[in-house]
Design an enzyme around this catalytic site. Structure first.
Site, PDB file in Angstrom:
ATOM      1  N   TYR A  66      -7.575 -11.585 -32.712  1.00 47.75           N
ATOM      2  CA  TYR A  66      -6.972 -12.704 -33.408  1.00 47.75           C
ATOM      3  C   TYR A  66      -5.883 -12.234 -34.465  1.00 47.75           C
ATOM      4  CZ  TYR A  66      -7.832 -16.907 -36.167  1.00 47.75           C
ATOM      5  OH  TYR A  66      -7.583 -18.355 -37.046  1.00 47.75           O
ATOM      6  N   SER A  67      -4.731 -11.990 -33.907  1.00 52.02           N
ATOM      7  CA  SER A  67      -3.496 -11.411 -34.508  1.00 52.02           C
ATOM      8  C   SER A  67      -2.358 -11.230 -33.339  1.00 52.02           C
ATOM      9  CB  SER A  67      -3.627 -10.037 -34.977  1.00 52.02           C
ATOM     10  OG  SER A  67      -4.173  -9.156 -34.194  1.00 52.02           O
ATOM     11  N   SER A 101     -17.456 -10.488 -42.385  1.00 48.46           N
ATOM     12  CA  SER A 101     -17.981 -11.710 -41.504  1.00 48.46           C
ATOM     13  C   SER A 101     -19.323 -11.098 -40.672  1.00 48.46           C
ATOM     14  CB  SER A 101     -16.842 -12.066 -40.504  1.00 48.46           C
ATOM     15  OG  SER A 101     -17.245 -12.920 -39.537  1.00 48.46           O
ATOM     16  N   GLY A 114     -10.941  -4.672 -41.471  1.00 47.89           N
ATOM     17  CA  GLY A 114     -11.115  -5.880 -40.926  1.00 47.89           C
ATOM     18  C   GLY A 114     -10.986  -5.411 -39.339  1.00 47.89           C
ATOM     19  N   TRP A 174     -13.350  -8.726 -33.669  1.00 48.23           N
ATOM     20  CA  TRP A 174     -14.422  -8.427 -32.759  1.00 48.23           C
ATOM     21  C   TRP A 174     -14.483  -7.315 -32.053  1.00 48.23           C
ATOM     22  CZ3 TRP A 174     -11.825 -13.279 -34.140  1.00 48.23           C
ATOM     23  CH2 TRP A 174     -12.533 -13.977 -34.474  1.00 48.23           C
ATOM     24  N   GLY A 175     -13.806  -6.277 -32.626  1.00 47.70           N
ATOM     25  CA  GLY A 175     -14.029  -4.958 -32.127  1.00 47.70           C
ATOM     26  C   GLY A 175     -12.985  -4.329 -31.000  1.00 47.70           C
ATOM     27  N   GLU A 183     -20.754 -12.938 -38.454  1.00 44.53           N
ATOM     28  CA  GLU A 183     -20.425 -13.419 -36.951  1.00 44.53           C
ATOM     29  C   GLU A 183     -19.683 -12.431 -36.122  1.00 44.53           C
ATOM     30  OE1 GLU A 183     -21.239 -16.611 -35.093  1.00 44.53           O
ATOM     31  OE2 GLU A 183     -22.848 -16.459 -36.697  1.00 44.53           O
ATOM     32  N   CYS A 209       1.877 -22.717 -38.010  1.00 46.50           N
ATOM     33  CA  CYS A 209       2.148 -21.531 -38.233  1.00 46.50           C
ATOM     34  C   CYS A 209       3.100 -21.082 -37.156  1.00 46.50           C
ATOM     35  CB  CYS A 209       0.739 -20.667 -37.838  1.00 46.50           C
ATOM     36  SG  CYS A 209      -0.293 -20.746 -39.317  1.00 46.50           S
TER      37      CYS A 209
END
Length: 405
Positions: free
Chosen positions: A139-140, A201, A178, A181-182, A203, A367
């Site tokens: 997510y970047s 987070s 940060g 998700w790994g 989740e 964005c």
């Protein structure tokens, strides 16, 4: 009355813009280009009058306006993003303080506030993010080699480049601030690094730990629910991808001091950061915008100047490499929005409604327009400690000229 005044201002602005605004009665304003279809003028202009920085997005959420048939939403927003400093006529800027909302104190990134802010976005649903991200759940911004490259491959290139920038290899003690998700933690472990990763987070942590286990890396990766301020130890490298935007200006000194404290002598830091020009950051840093209200509470995008000044005043760190790829973020966001639209039924099955759909459509397009216009940029920054830094005290770092080092 407020709506009529707002309409007069907006119509004057539209007459200078390469867009075509169409009212329900057939009135057309603008110089041609992407079509802005105004569905409920009074409601839209009342929202704009009440809160200019929030009202446009809220009007889209409510269905007061939309992109016309055949017009892409990001394409429509890009001319506005490119001229954001000229949107309000100069004589009216003196009245901006009367309508702009201040940042709410509840969004301060104290340890408790940061947990609340992060969870408000990242704990929405892992299935939601899985519906539009690449299979690696990154997510970047991706880093593309060519325009038609697969998104997952471009994300892999981004991860490998920032690990190279931080000189992560076999035996490296790596801290990731940060974890997402790994994906980066797994990639670093495959290089032979020993990874400590933190997130706020629950989740994200749950799924990231599952993915680490499935990759067979649990002996090399320790993922924790922990605030960066609470981390102890010594690390050869620190990597943080698009985390600084969630720190908040008030806490930038503590964030960088913490990294400086945790970095072993001779170590390196690699940050991926969204950036904006310094004058725009100064103009907007204390006001409450749509993104902060609906997407990223407590967030603020820094400038490179702000980062340099914070480092010089509060740490022994200095930026020695700055790699920019803002156009790649526009493409990444375009892919995400396309996936979100294509997989909307799966998202809706998670309990999200049509207002949420419009909210996230606007967020992703807004964005994308920011990066496509050049208003926003993204960089991978390599930071190292100044040689002899143990002899540089806080007084020296605060001298006039320190920021120029």
């Amino acid at each position: 009355m407020r709506a009529r005044i707002a309409r007069l201002i907006v119509d004057r602005m539209l007459d200078q813009f390469p867009v075509r605004a169409v009212y329900p009665d057939g009135t057309v304003r603008g110089r041609g280009g992407p079509v802005l279809e105004i569905v409920r003028p009074t409601a839209m202009f009342e929202r704009l009058a009440r809160s200019p920085k929030v009202g446009l997005g809220e009007a889209y959420q409510a269905g007061d306006w939309r992109a016309g048939d055949g017009t892409d939403l990001a394409e429509l927003l890009t001319p506005f993003a490119a001229r954001v400093a000229q949107l309000v006529p100069r004589p009216l800027l003196t009245f901006r303080r009367l309508v702009e909302q201040r940042l709410p104190s509840r969004q301060r990134n104290t340890p408790a506030g940061a947990r609340s802010n992060i969870r408000a976005h990242y704990d929405l649903s892992n299935a939601l993010f899985g519906a539009f991200l690449d299979p690696g759940m990154t997510y970047s911004s991706a880093l593309f080699d060519h325009s038609d490259e697969d998104l997952e491959a471009a994300q892999h290139r981004k991860v490998e480049r920032i690990l190279d920038q931080a000189e992560v290899g076999a035996g490296t003690r790596l801290l990731e601030i940060g974890i997402g998700w790994g994906t980066l933690a797994i990639a670093a472990a495959r290089r032979g690094a020993r990874v400590t990763g933190i997130t706020l987070s629950t989740e994200q942590l749950q799924l990231a730990r599952k993915r680490v286990a499935e990759a067979g890396m649990t002996d090399r990766v320790d993922l924790r629910l922990q605030d960066y301020r609470a981390v102890t130890g010594s690390y050869d490298a620190v990597v943080s991808v698009e985390m600084i935007e969630a720190v908040g200006e008030e806490y930038w000194p503590e964030y960088f001091r913490t990294i400086d404290r945790l970095l072993a002598p001779g170590g390196s830091v690699a940050l991926q950061a969204i950036l904006m020009e310094h004058d725009r950051m100064l103009a907007t840093r204390t006001s409450y915008g749509w993104i902060q209200k609906y997407i990223f509470p407590g967030g603020l995008i820094p400038s490179r100047t702000a980062i340099d000044e914070t480092l010089a005043t509060h740490t022994t760190l200095v930026v020695e490499d700055d790699f920019r790829f803002g156009a790649d973020y526009a493409e990444t966001l375009r892919r995400w929005r396309r996936n979100f639209t294509a997989n909307w039924q799966a998202v809706r099955a998670e309990g999200f409604d049509e207002t949420f759909r419009r909210t996230w459509e606007f967020y992703l397009a807004y964005c994308e327009a920011g990066f496509a216009s050049g208003y926003l940029d993204v960089a991978q920054l390599r930071l190292t400690q100044l040689s002899g830094s143990e002899n540089i005290d806080s007084t020296t770092r605060s001298l006039p000229g320190a920021a120029a080092r």
